[in-house]
Design a protein around this motif. Structure first.
Motif: not given
Length: 293
Positions: A5, A223, A225, A229, A233-234, A236-237, A258-260, A262
């Motif tokens: 992460s 995506h 996903k 996920q 991701r929301w 994290i951003q 969820v890091f691959d 955006v």
């Protein structure tokens, strides 16, 4: 799958993984394999609490994982019935012993308990002592609104590093997030994919589940996903720290993957627009030492 992460830098310089595993409502029997699996999958933040009744099993899962202690960020929380200066210090010792650890990375007050503000303040001052003594690397709070946090900061010396609150697409807590940002406090999201709207619903059939909302489902399809996920991701951003709970190995892995990708700004904005302003969990203004007894 990304193996690590990203990190968020707390206001005292400590680095905290942005995404972690929560173990609320994980039974002791489920907790050990969940923690072990998560750490082997790349998680480095584990969030528990005295009230969850699984601190011992979190420690066992950590030991079974084979991951070095210094590479893991461990959080636990002080429960309401242990509020007060001396009782908080004693409760910390009990939690640390159950975890089988020599130090804690983050120690949080579980609720603001405004009806017993003096006890809340005394508890936080105990946490400040633990920080000064090097027994914890950072301290913070849970479920604090701007007023709760302002009252606490005014009466104590160390600004909380983290404020862990209910936060998901149907309850985005923008006012809390803005206040936290102004005071250099990281906002951490419990129930980040909206599970509280399901397991706490008076009528489960009427529950509002963000993962079934057409907006999120359509974004996920675009995506390749899952809806979970997309929601993580929301978080994290937005610079948040989500701590999704799962005891299923495939879901634990899925939540970390969820890091691959955006989300473009328009999709972030579309998810932002789902906010209802309605919380699924308890109102912090109404929570006190006897609320859950």
């Amino acid at each position: 799958m990304t193996e690590q992460s990203p990190f968020l830098t707390l206001n005292n310089g400590v680095e905290m993984p942005a995404l972690g595993l929560g173990v609320y409502q994980s039974t002791p029997e489920e907790t050990v394999p969940a923690v072990e699996t998560a750490l082997k999958d790349g998680y480095r933040l584990i969030d528990t609490a005295a009230a969850y009744g699984n601190e011992k099993e979190v420690g066992e899962g950590i030991r079974r994982s084979g991951v070095a202690r210094d590479d893991i960020f461990v959080t636990t929380k002080l429960w309401l019935t242990d509020y007060g200066y001396d009782s908080a210090l004693n409760a910390f010792d009990i939690s640390l012993a159950k975890l089988g650890l020599d130090y804690l990375d983050l120690y949080l007050l579980h609720w603001p308990a405004p009806a017993v503000l003096d006890a809340t303040v005394d508890s936080y001052r105990a946490a400040e002592k633990l920080l000064a003594d090097g027994r914890v690397r950072a301290i913070g709070v849970c479920n604090h609104g701007p007023g709760h946090l302002a009252n606490l900061v005014e009466r104590t010396s160390v600004v909380p590093a983290v404020n862990q609150v209910e936060l998901h697409p149907f309850f985005t807590q923008q006012e809390v997030r803005d206040f936290d940002t102004r005071h250099d406090v990281i906002t951490q999201s419990w129930s980040p994919i909206g599970g509280v709207n399901v397991y706490s619903a008076a009528d489960p059939h009427a529950a509002k589940n963000p993962l079934r909302h057409r907006t999120i489902v359509d974004i996920a399809d675009g995506h390749g996903k899952t809806p979970a996920q997309i929601v993580l991701r929301w978080h994290i951003q937005h610079g948040l720290s989500p701590i999704p709970k799962s005891v299923k190995a495939h879901r634990i892995a899925e939540n970390f993957d969820v890091f691959d990708f955006v989300l473009p700004p328009d999709e972030v904005a579309a998810i932002d627009a789902l906010d209802t302003g309605v919380r699924g969990g308890p109102d912090p203004d109404e929570v006190g030492p006897d609320t859950f007894s």
